[in-house]
Design an enzyme around this catalytic site. Structure first.
Site, PDB file in Angstrom:
ATOM      1  N   THR A  50       0.816  -1.219   0.000  1.00  0.00           N
ATOM      2  CA  THR A  50       0.000   0.000   0.000  1.00  0.00           C
ATOM      3  C   THR A  50       0.844   1.262   0.000  1.00  0.00           C
ATOM      4  O   THR A  50       0.459   2.276  -0.581  1.00  0.00           O
ATOM      5  CB  THR A  50      -0.939  -0.037   1.229  1.00  0.00           C
ATOM      6  OG1 THR A  50      -1.848  -1.121   1.054  1.00  0.00           O
ATOM      7  CG2 THR A  50      -1.732   1.238   1.380  1.00  0.00           C
ATOM      8  N   THR A 121       1.447  -4.422   4.206  1.00  0.00           N
ATOM      9  CA  THR A 121       1.301  -4.723   5.636  1.00  0.00           C
ATOM     10  C   THR A 121       0.677  -6.099   5.890  1.00  0.00           C
ATOM     11  O   THR A 121       0.745  -6.598   7.006  1.00  0.00           O
ATOM     12  CB  THR A 121       0.430  -3.650   6.322  1.00  0.00           C
ATOM     13  OG1 THR A 121      -0.831  -3.596   5.666  1.00  0.00           O
ATOM     14  CG2 THR A 121       1.096  -2.294   6.283  1.00  0.00           C
ATOM     15  N   ASP A 122       0.077  -6.702   4.855  1.00  0.00           N
ATOM     16  CA  ASP A 122      -0.591  -7.992   5.088  1.00  0.00           C
ATOM     17  C   ASP A 122       0.372  -9.067   5.586  1.00  0.00           C
ATOM     18  O   ASP A 122       0.014  -9.877   6.444  1.00  0.00           O
ATOM     19  CB  ASP A 122      -1.277  -8.482   3.797  1.00  0.00           C
ATOM     20  CG  ASP A 122      -2.477  -7.619   3.430  1.00  0.00           C
ATOM     21  OD1 ASP A 122      -2.822  -6.719   4.218  1.00  0.00           O
ATOM     22  OD2 ASP A 122      -3.055  -7.841   2.355  1.00  0.00           O
TER      23      ASP A 122
HETATM   24  N1  ASP Z   1      -2.687  -5.503   0.484  1.00  0.00           N
HETATM   25  C1  ASP Z   1      -1.572  -4.688   0.847  1.00  0.00           C
HETATM   26  C2  ASP Z   1      -0.304  -5.519   0.862  1.00  0.00           C
HETATM   27  O1  ASP Z   1      -0.045  -6.228   1.813  1.00  0.00           O
HETATM   28  C3  ASP Z   1      -1.772  -4.052   2.175  1.00  0.00           C
HETATM   29  C4  ASP Z   1      -0.734  -3.063   2.517  1.00  0.00           C
HETATM   30  O2  ASP Z   1       0.251  -2.886   1.834  1.00  0.00           O
HETATM   31  O3  ASP Z   1      -0.932  -2.385   3.503  1.00  0.00           O
HETATM   32  O4  ASP Z   1       0.450  -5.411  -0.064  1.00  0.00           O
END
Ligand code: ASP
Length: 242
Positions: A50, A121-122
């Site tokens: 993200t 963050t995932d």
């Molecule tokens: N879906 C995203 C990922 O993990 C979430 C994020 O980056 O916060 O790439």
């Protein structure tokens, strides 16, 4: 002008007092490159997530670094685009390749202060723990992400990234292992977990608490004592698959 006036007044006072004023001789201005070379150097591996997921096209490693105002006053930043995908798409082989790349970088570049890894963050907490166990160096490896993408009001990615660079550049981060920096907090890759899908303060080490904070200045309150990084038993140099 203020300084030259002050200098003249000082010189006059010293002359009256009979003080040797040679120490006031103006030193030649330090060339800008010399000042920049004295800054700590931090290398960033951008992987996506993200933090780079702008509508209409992901931010590149260069664009991410350029999004931090005046970073070049604090840190000499270099970087490379390792990947640019959502973290759930990153494979175990790519994790291994990243750990190996970081180890090679640290081995080859003794002047490097630390590294920063951007991540979605995932799976950020898993990547940070993995690097905590497989990067074989005392220098910090800081994993960073964002909860809001660059097209969102209140995007906090550039602020998180600046904090990650400051933490990676700080000598106090040596020996702290794999770190996670978001939202002004420094957590250990061993302890931290994502607790909420939306909140900016989603990364928490629960009862362990943060290792430290970064509000312009880096401050630590405790240190991880379990074996990690340079003292880790895990050597990924020759491993092809997990
Ligand atoms: N879906 C995203 C990922 O993990 C979430 C994020 O980056 O916060 O790439």
């Amino acid at each position: 002008p203020f300084h030259s006036a002050l200098r003249v007044i000082l010189l006059a006072c010293f002359a009256i007092a009979g003080v040797d004023t040679r120490f006031l001789a103006q030193a030649p201005a330090a060339p800008a490159q010399q000042a920049a070379a004295a800054l700590p150097r931090v290398h960033m591996f951008a992987t996506g997530g993200t933090i780079s997921n702008r509508n209409g096209g992901r931010l590149t490693m260069d664009e991410l670094i350029a999004s931090i105002p005046n970073l070049d006053r604090r840190v000499r930043a270099t970087g490379e685009q390792f990947l640019n995908v959502a973290s759930g798409q990153v494979t175990m082989e790519q994790w291994l390749a990243l750990a190996r790349k970081i180890n090679e970088k640290f081995k080859a570049e003794k002047d490097l202060a630390g590294v920063v890894v951007t991540s979605g963050t995932d799976t950020l907490e898993e990547l940070a723990y993995f690097l905590h166990l497989t990067v074989r160096d005392d220098r910090p490896c800081v994993v960073v992400g964002a909860m809001r993408n660059p097209s969102t009001l209140g995007y906090e990615g550039a602020a998180n990234l600046e904090e990650a660079f400051l933490v990676a550049a700080d000598p106090a981060s040596r020996g702290m292992g794999g770190l996670v920096v978001l939202n002004n907090e420094i957590n250990s890759g061993r302890e931290v977990t994502k607790t909420d899908a939306k909140l900016l303060n989603t990364f928490s080490s629960h009862d362990y608490g943060v290792l430290g904070t970064v509000y312009d200045r880096v401050q630590y309150f405790r240190k991880p004592v379990k074996r990690h990084t340079a003292a880790s038993e895990f050597d990924v140099a020759k491993i092809e698959a997990l």
